[in-house]
Design an enzyme around this catalytic site. Structure first.
Site, PDB file in Angstrom:
ATOM      1  N   LYS A 188      82.018  -3.132 -62.681  1.00  0.00           N
ATOM      2  CA  LYS A 188      82.729  -4.003 -63.636  1.00  0.00           C
ATOM      3  C   LYS A 188      82.515  -5.455 -63.194  1.00  0.00           C
ATOM      4  CE  LYS A 188      86.187  -6.161 -65.778  1.00  0.00           C
ATOM      5  NZ  LYS A 188      85.627  -7.525 -65.565  1.00  0.00           N
ATOM      6  N   GLY A 241      87.665 -10.649 -55.131  1.00  0.00           N
ATOM      7  CA  GLY A 241      88.352 -11.450 -56.141  1.00  0.00           C
ATOM      8  C   GLY A 241      89.638 -12.025 -55.575  1.00  0.00           C
ATOM      9  N   SER A 242      90.584 -12.255 -56.474  1.00  0.00           N
ATOM     10  CA  SER A 242      91.806 -12.944 -56.065  1.00  0.00           C
ATOM     11  C   SER A 242      92.805 -11.990 -55.420  1.00  0.00           C
ATOM     12  CB  SER A 242      92.448 -13.595 -57.289  1.00  0.00           C
ATOM     13  OG  SER A 242      92.849 -12.597 -58.199  1.00  0.00           O
ATOM     14  N   THR A 245      94.955 -10.011 -58.018  1.00  0.00           N
ATOM     15  CA  THR A 245      94.306  -8.823 -58.580  1.00  0.00           C
ATOM     16  C   THR A 245      94.202  -7.730 -57.515  1.00  0.00           C
ATOM     17  OG1 THR A 245      93.087 -10.169 -60.160  1.00  0.00           O
ATOM     18  CG2 THR A 245      92.219  -7.980 -59.744  1.00  0.00           C
ATOM     19  N   GLY A 246      93.918  -8.122 -56.284  1.00  0.00           N
ATOM     20  CA  GLY A 246      93.849  -7.143 -55.194  1.00  0.00           C
ATOM     21  C   GLY A 246      95.137  -6.346 -55.066  1.00  0.00           C
ATOM     22  N   GLU A 264      88.173  -7.760 -50.786  1.00  0.00           N
ATOM     23  CA  GLU A 264      87.819  -9.048 -50.179  1.00  0.00           C
ATOM     24  C   GLU A 264      88.472 -10.114 -51.054  1.00  0.00           C
ATOM     25  OE1 GLU A 264      86.731 -12.277 -49.996  1.00  0.00           O
ATOM     26  OE2 GLU A 264      84.545 -12.024 -49.927  1.00  0.00           O
ATOM     27  N   CYS A 299      83.930 -17.864 -51.467  1.00  0.00           N
ATOM     28  CA  CYS A 299      85.105 -17.288 -50.783  1.00  0.00           C
ATOM     29  C   CYS A 299      85.246 -17.786 -49.358  1.00  0.00           C
ATOM     30  CB  CYS A 299      85.162 -15.772 -50.873  1.00  0.00           C
ATOM     31  SG  CYS A 299      83.595 -14.955 -50.830  1.00  0.00           S
ATOM     32  N   GLU A 398      94.612 -20.865 -51.951  1.00  0.00           N
ATOM     33  CA  GLU A 398      93.183 -21.035 -52.243  1.00  0.00           C
ATOM     34  C   GLU A 398      93.007 -21.730 -53.596  1.00  0.00           C
ATOM     35  OE1 GLU A 398      90.869 -17.435 -53.106  1.00  0.00           O
ATOM     36  OE2 GLU A 398      89.269 -18.268 -51.863  1.00  0.00           O
TER      37      GLU A 398
HETATM   38  P1  ADP Z   1      89.732 -14.976 -60.705  1.00  0.00           P
HETATM   39  O1  ADP Z   1      91.183 -15.239 -60.930  1.00  0.00           O
HETATM   40  O2  ADP Z   1      89.119 -15.875 -59.713  1.00  0.00           O
HETATM   41  O3  ADP Z   1      88.930 -14.825 -61.948  1.00  0.00           O
HETATM   42  P2  ADP Z   1      90.121 -12.190 -60.432  1.00  0.00           P
HETATM   43  O4  ADP Z   1      90.608 -11.481 -59.228  1.00  0.00           O
HETATM   44  O5  ADP Z   1      91.038 -12.281 -61.597  1.00  0.00           O
HETATM   45  O6  ADP Z   1      89.662 -13.599 -59.944  1.00  0.00           O
HETATM   46  O7  ADP Z   1      88.757 -11.574 -60.936  1.00  0.00           O
HETATM   47  C1  ADP Z   1      87.870 -10.819 -60.154  1.00  0.00           C
HETATM   48  C2  ADP Z   1      87.511  -9.576 -60.906  1.00  0.00           C
HETATM   49  O8  ADP Z   1      88.691  -8.806 -61.084  1.00  0.00           O
HETATM   50  C3  ADP Z   1      86.938  -9.802 -62.288  1.00  0.00           C
HETATM   51  O9  ADP Z   1      85.894  -8.856 -62.516  1.00  0.00           O
HETATM   52  C4  ADP Z   1      88.111  -9.523 -63.191  1.00  0.00           C
HETATM   53  O10 ADP Z   1      87.744  -9.082 -64.479  1.00  0.00           O
HETATM   54  C5  ADP Z   1      88.807  -8.411 -62.436  1.00  0.00           C
HETATM   55  N1  ADP Z   1      90.232  -8.258 -62.771  1.00  0.00           N
HETATM   56  C6  ADP Z   1      91.106  -9.219 -63.124  1.00  0.00           C
HETATM   57  N2  ADP Z   1      92.317  -8.684 -63.390  1.00  0.00           N
HETATM   58  C7  ADP Z   1      92.208  -7.351 -63.188  1.00  0.00           C
HETATM   59  C8  ADP Z   1      93.117  -6.229 -63.291  1.00  0.00           C
HETATM   60  N3  ADP Z   1      94.381  -6.378 -63.675  1.00  0.00           N
HETATM   61  N4  ADP Z   1      92.637  -5.009 -62.995  1.00  0.00           N
HETATM   62  C9  ADP Z   1      91.357  -4.823 -62.593  1.00  0.00           C
HETATM   63  N5  ADP Z   1      90.462  -5.828 -62.507  1.00  0.00           N
HETATM   64  C10 ADP Z   1      90.869  -7.069 -62.788  1.00  0.00           C
END
Ligand code: ADP
Length: 494
Positions: A188, A241-242, A245-246, A264, A299, A398
């Site tokens: 994804k 990612g963030s 979301t993690g 990460e 990152c 961050e």
């Molecule tokens: P940023 O805020 O820097 O865009 P994210 O952590 O939101 O970082 O994005 C990193 C990845 O996580 C992207 O592929 C995004 O689509 C995905 N993502 C964001 N929200 C969710 C969620 N609720 N569940 C699963 N994947 C997500």
């Protein structure tokens, strides 16, 4: 280096509507397609298919079926190796096309993208292609009447959710070791940087990765990403990612099948300059590139600069000078050193950090505003803020943008204290000519990677992973294989 005219020619190529890759076929998504806007000038490049929960279920089922029937997992290692080498060849052959497509989508400067994106991805596929037939099981030191074998097996179906800053590089960090170990993958990409990964998937099919072994589902994180993370068919979820979301991914895992999650989650990495640094002018230049390349969307960016007070003012002056010499501009120009900010939302967030830092009493010494508005794209001046205190938001959170927080310190102990005064622990830098101090700092800093007298650039032979809330597990090096394999014991009575 390619010529500017080659880049310009590719930069105007029309981009077709993007589809999902499920079970070896390119298909539309059931959810509403997303517009793909270029951060370079805000124009719409194309549309991106959005995978619904049902689309994701078909992708994971296809990955599961492919894994179970052994069309990839059951191939001899030498056969998988040949395919991954072919993929690396194809990435190299299409490097410029991939880099330009990626830059149009995410805004990274092309000079950096060429190396960090296709260049790095090809190297990563080669590294794991070479590694996969050199990883052995073990024989345990058992009593003589028993044989204890430790097998290393693929985990099954890997879900990979990747970000927008370096889609090919980070995508390859997940895909290459996962595929090398014989797993099937559902990828994804981020909604603002999917194009180059979709092209990579096309090349993977051409290289001979069998249908169903690599599926790509694009779409919004809260829809497509969530469905993937909640899937009962995904055994291991890998993510960059963030932090927010993690956290959600861990919840999804708990609510579904307890899939293992390797996260990460970025950092607020300290770059620490001692007065005894071997070359303060070089350190100032490196401190600028450590935060401003790719507009700070890295990152491991050195986003907190800690400077020994006796050289603080002269160092900040040299830093401002070095920063002003960096060319901010169209990411597709070969001379550009600071490209675009990935999205309008990201730019607004960056500017918010600067406003908050000033309101909290820090001092803005360079930049601070939007740049190149006339382009219609999203750009930000490289920004340096001094007198940033540990309580300030800019010290703790961050930004993921071109904003550097500078804080003075007096002693080595204070430097360590300030450096570690963060919930993150991804990277750090130390500049000193004192060998003992360098080693003491490496031990004292809580970070996955500590750079000494340099910043960034650690290659694929060394692991990258965070401690504390920067995450768990490692990308790169042979250690990455641990995420994509399980150990199985055979205990045999002789
Ligand atoms: P940023 O805020 O820097 O865009 P994210 O952590 O939101 O970082 O994005 C990193 C990845 O996580 C992207 O592929 C995004 O689509 C995905 N993502 C964001 N929200 C969710 C969620 N609720 N569940 C699963 N994947 C997500």
């Amino acid at each position: 280096m390619p010529s500017q005219s080659e880049i310009d020619r590719l930069a105007t190529a029309p981009v077709p509507a993007m589809r999902l890759l499920i079970d070896g076929a390119w298909v539309s998504g059931a959810a509403e397609p997303l517009p793909v806007l270029s951060p370079i000038d805000g124009t719409q490049l194309t549309t991106l298919a959005s995978a619904s929960a049902e689309d994701v279920a078909r992708a994971t089922a296809s990955a599961r079926a492919a894994f179970e029937d052994g069309r990839w997992s059951g191939q001899p290692p030498a056969a998988r190796k040949a395919v991954l080498h072919r993929l690396a060849d194809l990435i190299q052959r299409h490097a410029l096309e991939l880099a330009v497509l990626g830059v149009r989508d995410n805004g990274t400067e092309i000079s950096m993208a060429l190396k960090a994106e296709p260049g790095s991805a090809a190297g990563t596929f080669r590294y794991y292609a070479e590694a996969l037939d050199k990883v052995y099981g073990e024989i345990a030191p058992t009593p003589r009447d028993v044989l204890g074998l430790i097998h290393r097996e693929p985990v099954g179906v890997v879900g990979a959710i990747v970000p927008w800053n370096f889609p090919l590089m980070i995508g390859a960090w997940k895909l290459a070791p996962a595929l090398a170990m014989g797993n099937s993958v559902v990828l994804k990409p981020a909604e603002t940087a999917s194009l180059s990964l979709l092209r990579l998937a096309e090349l993977a099919l051409e290289a001979g990765v069998p249908p169903g072994v690599l599926n790509v589902v694009t779409g919004p994180g809260h829809l497509t990403g969530e469905a993937l993370a909640l899937s009962m068919d995904v055994d291991v979820l890998v993510f960059t990612g963030s932090g927010s979301t993690g956290r959600r991914l861990l919840e999804y895992s708990a609510r579904s099948n307890l899939k293992r999650c390797y996260l990460e989650l970025g950092g607020k990495s300290p770059n620490i300059v001692f007065a005894d640094a071997p070359d303060l002018a070089a350190a100032a230049k490196a401190a600028a590139t450590a935060i401003f390349r790719n507009a700070g969307q890295v990152c491991v960016a050195g986003s907190r600069l800690l400077v020994e007070r006796s050289v603080h003012d002269s160092f900040v002056a040299a830093l401002c000078d070095a920063t002003q010499k960096m060319a901010l501009g169209n990411p597709l120009d070969l001379g550009t050193q600071i490209g675009a900010v990935n999205s309008e939302r990201q730019l607004a967030g960056n500017l918010g950090f600067v406003a908050d830092a000033q309101a909290e009493g820090a001092e803005l010494v360079l930049g601070g505003g939007q740049a190149l508005r006339e382009t219609g794209g999203w750009y930000m001046q490289p920004t340096i803020v001094t007198q940033v205190a540990p309580g300030h938001r800019l010290f703790r959170q961050e930004v993921f943008g071109p904003v550097l927080a500078v804080t003075p310190f007096d002693t080595e102990a204070e430097a360590v204290h300030l450096a570690n005064a963060t919930e993150y622990g991804l990277a750090a830098g130390v500049w000193t000519a004192n060998l003992s101090r360098a080693h003491r700092m490496v031990r004292a800093l809580r970070a996955g990677v500590v750079h000494v007298n340099t910043y960034g650039g650690a290659d694929g032979t060394v692991p990258l992973g965070g401690v504390k809330q920067s995450g768990n597990g490692h990308d790169k090096s042979l250690h990455a294989l641990d995420k994509y394999s399980d150990l199985k014991t055979a205990w045999i009575q002789l």
